[in-house]
Each structure stands twice: as C-alpha cells, then as structure tokens.
Design an enzyme around this catalytic site. Structure first.
Site, mmCIF file in Angstrom:
data_model
loop_
_atom_site.group_PDB
_atom_site.id
_atom_site.type_symbol
_atom_site.label_atom_id
_atom_site.label_comp_id
_atom_site.label_asym_id
_atom_site.label_seq_id
_atom_site.Cartn_x
_atom_site.Cartn_y
_atom_site.Cartn_z
ATOM 1 N N TYR A 59 0.819 -1.219 0.000
ATOM 2 C CA TYR A 59 0.000 0.000 0.000
ATOM 3 C C TYR A 59 0.848 1.262 0.000
ATOM 4 O O TYR A 59 0.443 2.275 -0.590
ATOM 5 C CB TYR A 59 -1.018 -0.017 1.152
ATOM 6 C CG TYR A 59 -2.215 -0.846 0.755
ATOM 7 C CD1 TYR A 59 -3.179 -0.339 -0.097
ATOM 8 C CD2 TYR A 59 -2.333 -2.167 1.164
ATOM 9 C CE1 TYR A 59 -4.243 -1.112 -0.522
ATOM 10 C CE2 TYR A 59 -3.397 -2.955 0.749
ATOM 11 C CZ TYR A 59 -4.350 -2.412 -0.094
ATOM 12 O OH TYR A 59 -5.390 -3.175 -0.530
ATOM 13 N N ARG A 62 1.482 1.905 -3.512
ATOM 14 C CA ARG A 62 0.268 2.462 -4.169
ATOM 15 C C ARG A 62 0.109 3.940 -3.774
ATOM 16 O O ARG A 62 -0.274 4.769 -4.569
ATOM 17 C CB ARG A 62 -1.001 1.717 -3.761
ATOM 18 C CG ARG A 62 -1.022 0.211 -3.946
ATOM 19 C CD ARG A 62 -1.341 -0.185 -5.377
ATOM 20 N NE ARG A 62 -0.214 0.015 -6.270
ATOM 21 C CZ ARG A 62 0.914 -0.713 -6.251
ATOM 22 N NH1 ARG A 62 1.075 -1.692 -5.398
ATOM 23 N NH2 ARG A 62 1.892 -0.462 -7.088
ATOM 24 N N VAL A 96 -9.720 3.972 -4.975
ATOM 25 C CA VAL A 96 -9.058 4.419 -3.748
ATOM 26 C C VAL A 96 -8.027 5.506 -4.042
ATOM 27 O O VAL A 96 -7.413 6.045 -3.123
ATOM 28 C CB VAL A 96 -8.420 3.215 -2.997
ATOM 29 C CG1 VAL A 96 -9.510 2.280 -2.491
ATOM 30 C CG2 VAL A 96 -7.427 2.445 -3.871
ATOM 31 N N ASP A 97 -7.849 5.844 -5.332
ATOM 32 C CA ASP A 97 -6.967 6.969 -5.652
ATOM 33 C C ASP A 97 -7.686 8.285 -5.308
ATOM 34 O O ASP A 97 -8.874 8.285 -4.983
ATOM 35 C CB ASP A 97 -6.534 6.918 -7.133
ATOM 36 C CG ASP A 97 -7.699 7.136 -8.100
ATOM 37 O OD1 ASP A 97 -8.398 8.160 -7.979
ATOM 38 O OD2 ASP A 97 -7.933 6.276 -8.983
ATOM 39 N N HIS A 112 -14.861 2.355 -1.167
ATOM 40 C CA HIS A 112 -13.832 1.365 -0.844
ATOM 41 C C HIS A 112 -12.633 1.985 -0.110
ATOM 42 O O HIS A 112 -11.568 1.383 -0.057
ATOM 43 C CB HIS A 112 -13.355 0.654 -2.109
ATOM 44 C CG HIS A 112 -14.400 -0.266 -2.693
ATOM 45 N ND1 HIS A 112 -14.326 -0.769 -3.982
ATOM 46 C CD2 HIS A 112 -15.529 -0.790 -2.153
ATOM 47 C CE1 HIS A 112 -15.376 -1.551 -4.204
ATOM 48 N NE2 HIS A 112 -16.123 -1.570 -3.119
ATOM 49 N N GLY A 181 -16.454 3.149 -16.265
ATOM 50 C CA GLY A 181 -15.187 2.453 -16.031
ATOM 51 C C GLY A 181 -15.222 1.409 -14.942
ATOM 52 O O GLY A 181 -14.254 1.252 -14.197
ATOM 53 N N SER A 183 -16.287 -2.802 -14.162
ATOM 54 C CA SER A 183 -16.583 -4.063 -14.857
ATOM 55 C C SER A 183 -17.857 -4.732 -14.337
ATOM 56 O O SER A 183 -18.330 -5.694 -14.924
ATOM 57 C CB SER A 183 -15.402 -5.017 -14.699
ATOM 58 O OG SER A 183 -15.201 -5.289 -13.325
ATOM 59 N N LEU A 208 -14.969 0.756 -21.529
ATOM 60 C CA LEU A 208 -14.176 0.292 -22.663
ATOM 61 C C LEU A 208 -14.667 -1.065 -23.169
ATOM 62 O O LEU A 208 -14.788 -1.281 -24.370
ATOM 63 C CB LEU A 208 -12.710 0.203 -22.228
ATOM 64 C CG LEU A 208 -11.653 0.099 -23.303
ATOM 65 C CD1 LEU A 208 -11.759 1.225 -24.317
ATOM 66 C CD2 LEU A 208 -10.264 0.121 -22.660
ATOM 67 N N ALA A 225 -13.397 6.577 -21.308
ATOM 68 C CA ALA A 225 -14.112 7.605 -20.550
ATOM 69 C C ALA A 225 -13.539 8.995 -20.840
ATOM 70 O O ALA A 225 -14.280 9.970 -20.960
ATOM 71 C CB ALA A 225 -14.021 7.302 -19.059
HETATM 72 P P1 OAD Z 1 -12.160 -3.434 -12.973
HETATM 73 O O1 OAD Z 1 -10.685 -3.505 -13.217
HETATM 74 O O2 OAD Z 1 -12.880 -4.666 -12.609
HETATM 75 O O3 OAD Z 1 -12.867 -2.857 -14.268
HETATM 76 C C1 OAD Z 1 -12.399 -1.737 -14.925
HETATM 77 C C2 OAD Z 1 -13.265 -1.533 -16.143
HETATM 78 O O4 OAD Z 1 -12.857 -0.320 -16.756
HETATM 79 C C3 OAD Z 1 -13.142 -2.649 -17.190
HETATM 80 O O5 OAD Z 1 -14.450 -3.077 -17.556
HETATM 81 C C4 OAD Z 1 -12.460 -1.952 -18.384
HETATM 82 O O6 OAD Z 1 -12.966 -2.382 -19.644
HETATM 83 C C5 OAD Z 1 -12.834 -0.503 -18.160
HETATM 84 N N1 OAD Z 1 -11.869 0.463 -18.699
HETATM 85 C C6 OAD Z 1 -10.531 0.346 -18.816
HETATM 86 N N2 OAD Z 1 -10.007 1.461 -19.325
HETATM 87 C C7 OAD Z 1 -11.047 2.332 -19.524
HETATM 88 C C8 OAD Z 1 -11.161 3.665 -20.030
HETATM 89 N N3 OAD Z 1 -10.105 4.357 -20.424
HETATM 90 N N4 OAD Z 1 -12.405 4.209 -20.075
HETATM 91 C C9 OAD Z 1 -13.496 3.523 -19.670
HETATM 92 N N5 OAD Z 1 -13.442 2.269 -19.210
HETATM 93 C C10 OAD Z 1 -12.234 1.678 -19.127
HETATM 94 O O7 OAD Z 1 -12.366 -2.276 -11.892
HETATM 95 P P2 OAD Z 1 -13.608 -1.980 -10.955
HETATM 96 O O8 OAD Z 1 -14.887 -2.318 -11.620
HETATM 97 O O9 OAD Z 1 -13.415 -0.606 -10.442
HETATM 98 O O10 OAD Z 1 -12.257 -3.422 -4.916
HETATM 99 O O11 OAD Z 1 -13.353 -2.989 -9.774
HETATM 100 C C11 OAD Z 1 -14.212 -2.945 -8.684
HETATM 101 C C12 OAD Z 1 -13.478 -3.292 -7.435
HETATM 102 O O12 OAD Z 1 -12.802 -4.531 -7.585
HETATM 103 C C13 OAD Z 1 -12.372 -2.341 -7.048
HETATM 104 O O13 OAD Z 1 -12.832 -1.192 -6.377
HETATM 105 C C14 OAD Z 1 -11.534 -3.187 -6.140
HETATM 106 C C15 OAD Z 1 -11.483 -4.409 -7.021
HETATM 107 O O14 OAD Z 1 -11.097 -5.549 -6.470
HETATM 108 C C16 OAD Z 1 -11.629 -3.297 -3.753
HETATM 109 O O15 OAD Z 1 -10.462 -2.972 -3.647
HETATM 110 C C17 OAD Z 1 -12.499 -3.616 -2.575
#
Ligand code: OAD
Length: 238
Positions: A59, A62, A96-97, A112, A181, A183, A208, A225
């Site tokens: 961390y 990070r 978390v950024d 988170h 952004g 998933s 994306l 985005a």
């Molecule tokens: P993910 O990494 O699961 O998903 C990121 C999404 O962003 C993917 O669907 C990509 O296609 C999309 N993506 C990538 N680049 C992009 C761009 N330039 N513009 C738009 N979309 C883009 O991340 P999260 O959904 O945020 O939890 O993950 C959710 C949680 O899972 C996180 O907060 C973390 C993780 O484990 C904890 O830490 C508790």
C-alpha cells in the site's frame, strides 16, 4: 440520450477504468493479479494479520504512486457536471486513488476507502497522511493513542464498504444513474444499478469493454471515458 436538466437527480458510480487514462492499472486487466500480487495476499484483513509488512509495503507503493499521476479529462468532466447539477449530484467511487478529489469533485463518497488516509484500528481515528515521512516503508504510529502501526483506510475483501446507507438512499431517489469504467464484478457496487432501475432511474454506462451488467443499462457507450465523457457532459450542459 437522457433528458437531464439542473433539477435532475444524478448518481454516478465510477471504477478503475476512469483512472486508467491517468496511468493507474485497472484490476481485471491484470489477470487476477494486482501489481503482481494475488488479491488475497494484500487486500484482506487476514493478510494484514499474517503478513503486515508485505501489505504495508504494497500500500505504501500504491500511495507513493499517487504523487506521479494527475486527474484526466473524465475526472474533470464530472466536476463540470457537478457544477451544473449542484446538490442534485452525487459521485460514488470504488477507486481508492484521490483523482476525483484533486480534479475538484465535492459531493463524493469513496465506498472502498482512500489511499491517502491511514486509520488506527485501536482508537479508530483517521489521518490524511501524504507527506514524505508517511510514505516510507516504515510503519506509521498513531499520534492519538500510540498504537505502533496505522493501517491503510481501504475496504479490503471481507470488509463492509463505507457510507452504504447514504449511497442507497441517493440511488433510490435518483432520476439518472451513470456507471463509468467499472466491470460490474464486485458487489455491492455492481448491484447499485439494480436498485436505481427498481426505483425508475434511467441508467447510462460508459466503459471500454462490456461490463457484466450491461443489460441493465438503458444506454451504453463503448469507449474510453476520457474521450466520451467530456462530450457527453458538454451535451447535457448545453
Ligand atoms: P475493474 O478492473 O474490474 O474494471 C475496470 C473496467 O474499466 C473494465 O471493464 C475496463 O474495460 C474498463 N476500462 C478500462 N479502461 C477504460 C477507459 N479508459 N475508459 C473507460 N473504461 C475503461 O475495476 P472496478 O470495476 O473498479 O475493490 O473494480 C471494482 C473493485 O474490484 C475495485 O474497487 C476493487 C477491485 O477488487 C476493492 O479494492 C475492494
């Protein structure tokens, strides 16, 4: 396109994808690894108990990374949207950024947790600690109760996300719900769109790749985005 005026209640949910264009890696893109670590080795309370040094160093790396990244045009577009909507706008981020805050977002919930912040597990105080002395690999002691090591103020797996009652209440009342952004893999965040739909909100997605819950969106824009969101917000405001 949704009809949005300054009286429309809007909740936005962002995920790692909105910070990708600032140079922060997303989670799912890394094949289940997060900066070369298995999530269970660094992002659970059990990892912190079993191997605090590894978790701390992970961390701290990070946290130091935040010093080298900047908000992008998508973060800034959400600030413009908030200025237009005022109190009718809430931004919920899984990230978390600190890029939304640095861009200027105000009505913002970090569900988170936040890398900037350290927390004492004994007295529960939190500290926004980002100066050089707090960014080394040495533990940081709690200045209030003397506990020898503060922990990252991050919601790890098996822990409960923050401010959920405020989030649910805003999502239940919103007219428009926008996901950007993310998933759609991680709950409860991924389920907020269902709550919004059940209460009649119009749901928009910008991502994306197709998110898991793509079918729950009324409108989906596929792409980056940083390219799509500024144009979308401009159309709303004009
Ligand atoms: P993910 O990494 O699961 O998903 C990121 C999404 O962003 C993917 O669907 C990509 O296609 C999309 N993506 C990538 N680049 C992009 C761009 N330039 N513009 C738009 N979309 C883009 O991340 P999260 O959904 O945020 O939890 O993950 C959710 C949680 O899972 C996180 O907060 C973390 C993780 O484990 C904890 O830490 C508790």
């Amino acid at each position: 396109m949704a009809e949005i005026d300054s009286n429309t209640k809007v909740v936005v949910l962002t995920g790692a994808g909105i910070s990708a264009e600032s140079g922060i890696r997303t989670f799912r893109d890394a094949d289940g690894l997060w900066e070369n670590h298995a999530i269970e080795d660094v992002a659970t309370p059990y990892a912190w108990q079993a191997n605090p040094e590894l978790v701390w160093q992970f961390y701290q790396a990070r946290r130091r990374q935040l010093l080298g990244v900047e908000p992008n045009s998508a973060h800034r577009a959400l600030v413009d949207l908030e200025r237009f909507l005022g109190d009718n706008f809430l931004l919920v981020t899984q990230n978390v950024d600190d890029l939304h805050g640095r861009a200027g977002s105000k009505n913002l919930i970090h569900m988170h947790g936040e890398l900037r912040i350290l927390r004492c597990e004994k007295c529960h105080e939190t500290f926004d600690y980002m100066s050089n002395e707090h960014l080394t690999d040495q533990y940081v002691a709690c200045p209030s109760c003397g506990n020898e090591r503060l922990r990252p103020h991050i919601v790890w797996f098996h822990e409960v996300p923050l401010q959920m009652s405020e989030i649910y209440s805003a999502v239940e009342q919103c007219d428009v719900f926008i996901t950007i952004g993310t998933s759609g893999h991680v709950y409860p965040a991924a389920g907020l769109i269902e709550v919004a739909r059940q209460n009649g909100a119009y749901c928009i997605g910008i991502n994306l790749d197709n998110p898991m819950n793509i079918d729950l969106h009324d409108e989906f824009l596929q792409g980056k985005a940083g390219e799509l969101l500024p144009k979308y917000v401009k159309k709303i405001i004009n």
